[in-house]
Design a protein around this motif. Structure first.
Motif, short mmCIF file in Angstrom:
data_model
loop_
_atom_site.label_atom_id
_atom_site.label_comp_id
_atom_site.label_asym_id
_atom_site.label_seq_id
_atom_site.Cartn_x
_atom_site.Cartn_y
_atom_site.Cartn_z
N GLY A 56 0.79 -1.22 0.00
CA GLY A 56 0.00 0.00 0.00
C GLY A 56 0.82 1.26 0.00
O GLY A 56 0.28 2.35 -0.25
N ARG A 57 2.11 1.16 0.29
CA ARG A 57 3.00 2.33 0.32
C ARG A 57 4.04 2.30 -0.79
O ARG A 57 4.42 3.35 -1.30
CB ARG A 57 3.71 2.41 1.67
CG ARG A 57 2.77 2.55 2.86
CD ARG A 57 3.55 2.84 4.15
NE ARG A 57 4.44 1.74 4.49
CZ ARG A 57 5.77 1.85 4.60
NH1 ARG A 57 6.35 3.03 4.39
NH2 ARG A 57 6.51 0.81 4.94
N PHE A 58 4.50 1.11 -1.16
CA PHE A 58 5.54 0.96 -2.18
C PHE A 58 4.94 0.40 -3.46
O PHE A 58 3.99 -0.38 -3.42
CB PHE A 58 6.64 0.01 -1.70
CG PHE A 58 7.51 0.55 -0.60
CD1 PHE A 58 7.18 1.69 0.11
CD2 PHE A 58 8.68 -0.12 -0.26
CE1 PHE A 58 7.98 2.17 1.13
CE2 PHE A 58 9.50 0.35 0.75
CZ PHE A 58 9.15 1.50 1.45
N THR A 59 5.53 0.76 -4.59
CA THR A 59 5.11 0.23 -5.88
C THR A 59 6.34 -0.12 -6.71
O THR A 59 7.21 0.72 -6.92
CB THR A 59 4.26 1.24 -6.66
OG1 THR A 59 3.11 1.61 -5.90
CG2 THR A 59 3.81 0.64 -7.99
N ILE A 60 6.40 -1.37 -7.16
CA ILE A 60 7.48 -1.80 -8.03
C ILE A 60 7.00 -1.75 -9.48
O ILE A 60 5.85 -2.06 -9.78
CB ILE A 60 7.97 -3.22 -7.66
CG1 ILE A 60 9.19 -3.60 -8.50
CG2 ILE A 60 6.85 -4.25 -7.83
CD1 ILE A 60 9.84 -4.92 -8.07
N SER A 61 7.88 -1.33 -10.37
CA SER A 61 7.57 -1.30 -11.79
C SER A 61 8.84 -1.57 -12.58
O SER A 61 9.94 -1.52 -12.04
CB SER A 61 6.96 0.05 -12.19
OG SER A 61 7.85 1.12 -11.93
N ARG A 62 8.67 -1.87 -13.85
CA ARG A 62 9.82 -2.18 -14.69
C ARG A 62 9.58 -1.71 -16.11
O ARG A 62 8.45 -1.59 -16.57
CB ARG A 62 10.11 -3.68 -14.68
CG ARG A 62 8.98 -4.53 -15.24
CD ARG A 62 9.12 -5.99 -14.87
NE ARG A 62 10.27 -6.62 -15.52
CZ ARG A 62 10.65 -7.88 -15.31
NH1 ARG A 62 9.97 -8.64 -14.45
NH2 ARG A 62 11.70 -8.37 -15.94
N ASP A 63 10.67 -1.45 -16.80
CA ASP A 63 10.64 -1.06 -18.20
C ASP A 63 11.74 -1.85 -18.89
O ASP A 63 12.90 -1.45 -18.88
CB ASP A 63 10.85 0.44 -18.36
CG ASP A 63 10.64 0.91 -19.79
OD1 ASP A 63 10.78 0.10 -20.72
OD2 ASP A 63 10.34 2.11 -19.98
N GLN A 71 8.91 2.88 -6.22
CA GLN A 71 8.33 4.12 -5.72
C GLN A 71 7.94 3.91 -4.27
O GLN A 71 7.12 3.04 -3.97
CB GLN A 71 7.11 4.52 -6.55
CG GLN A 71 6.42 5.79 -6.06
CD GLN A 71 7.29 7.02 -6.21
OE1 GLN A 71 7.90 7.23 -7.24
NE2 GLN A 71 7.34 7.83 -5.17
N MET A 72 8.50 4.70 -3.38
CA MET A 72 8.26 4.56 -1.95
C MET A 72 7.55 5.81 -1.44
O MET A 72 8.09 6.91 -1.52
CB MET A 72 9.57 4.35 -1.20
CG MET A 72 10.38 3.16 -1.71
SD MET A 72 11.88 2.87 -0.74
CE MET A 72 12.80 4.36 -1.13
N ASN A 73 6.35 5.64 -0.92
CA ASN A 73 5.56 6.72 -0.36
C ASN A 73 5.31 6.48 1.12
O ASN A 73 5.45 5.36 1.61
CB ASN A 73 4.23 6.86 -1.10
CG ASN A 73 4.39 7.16 -2.57
OD1 ASN A 73 5.30 7.87 -2.98
ND2 ASN A 73 3.48 6.64 -3.38
N SER A 74 4.91 7.53 1.81
CA SER A 74 4.60 7.44 3.25
C SER A 74 5.71 6.74 4.01
O SER A 74 5.46 5.84 4.81
CB SER A 74 3.26 6.72 3.45
OG SER A 74 2.21 7.38 2.77
N LEU A 75 6.92 7.16 3.77
CA LEU A 75 8.07 6.49 4.36
C LEU A 75 8.10 6.63 5.87
O LEU A 75 7.72 7.66 6.43
CB LEU A 75 9.36 7.04 3.76
CG LEU A 75 9.66 6.53 2.35
CD1 LEU A 75 10.68 7.41 1.66
CD2 LEU A 75 10.16 5.09 2.42
N LYS A 76 8.57 5.57 6.52
CA LYS A 76 8.67 5.50 7.96
C LYS A 76 10.12 5.29 8.37
O LYS A 76 10.91 4.77 7.58
CB LYS A 76 7.82 4.34 8.49
CG LYS A 76 6.37 4.36 8.07
CD LYS A 76 5.65 3.11 8.53
CE LYS A 76 4.20 3.11 8.11
NZ LYS A 76 3.51 1.86 8.55
N PRO A 77 10.48 5.66 9.60
CA PRO A 77 11.86 5.43 10.04
C PRO A 77 12.30 3.98 9.92
O PRO A 77 13.47 3.71 9.63
CB PRO A 77 11.83 5.89 11.51
CG PRO A 77 10.77 6.93 11.54
CD PRO A 77 9.71 6.44 10.59
N GLU A 78 11.37 3.04 10.11
CA GLU A 78 11.71 1.63 10.01
C GLU A 78 12.00 1.18 8.58
O GLU A 78 12.42 0.04 8.36
CB GLU A 78 10.62 0.75 10.62
CG GLU A 78 9.22 1.08 10.12
CD GLU A 78 8.46 1.98 11.07
OE1 GLU A 78 7.28 1.70 11.35
OE2 GLU A 78 9.06 2.98 11.53
#
Length: 124
Positions: free
Chosen positions: A65-72, A81-88
């Motif tokens: 729900g926070r990260f998305t992997i994609s490829r070309d 793509q990393m969103n809503s990043l947390k210290p962990e």
């Protein structure tokens, strides 16, 4: 032989976003599975996300729900793509590639090619 090089890491505040890139020196064949792993200080390497040639993806519960992997494949690139990043989420992030095998996609030992990693630090 495929050589992988990660980039895009850095320092970001909690709640922020970051996009990691992994460039291959050679063509990444369409049948290869591409994944991201990470390793925090004092911990074992941990599976993050995987992308299959058919378009399916799979994520660790901690990043779903926070990260998305994609490829070309045309550009020999894979992204995280990393969103809503947390210290962990702080860790060295690695991209990896493997040929189709019966082993679970989260098994680091099943991957044939690895990048050298890029540091991601989430801190105020």
């Amino acid at each position: 032989q495929v050589q992988l090089v990660e980039s895009g890491g850095g320092l970001v505040q909690p709640g922020g976003s970051l996009r990691l890139s992994c460039a291959a020196s050679g063509t990444i064949f369409s049948f290869y599975t591409m994944s991201w792993f990470r390793q925090a200080p004092g911990k074992e390497r941990e599976f993050v996300a995987a992308s299959w040639s058919g378009g399916s993806t799979y994520y660790a519960g901690s990043v779903k729900g926070r990260f998305t992997i994609s490829r070309d494949n045309a550009k020999n690139m894979v992204y995280l793509q990393m969103n809503s990043l947390k210290p962990e989420d702080t860790a060295v992030y690695y991209c990896a590639a493997r040929r189709p095998v019966p082993t679970g996609v989260d098994a680091s030992k099943s991957y044939e090619y690895w990048g050298q990693g890029t540091q991601v630090t989430v801190s105020s």
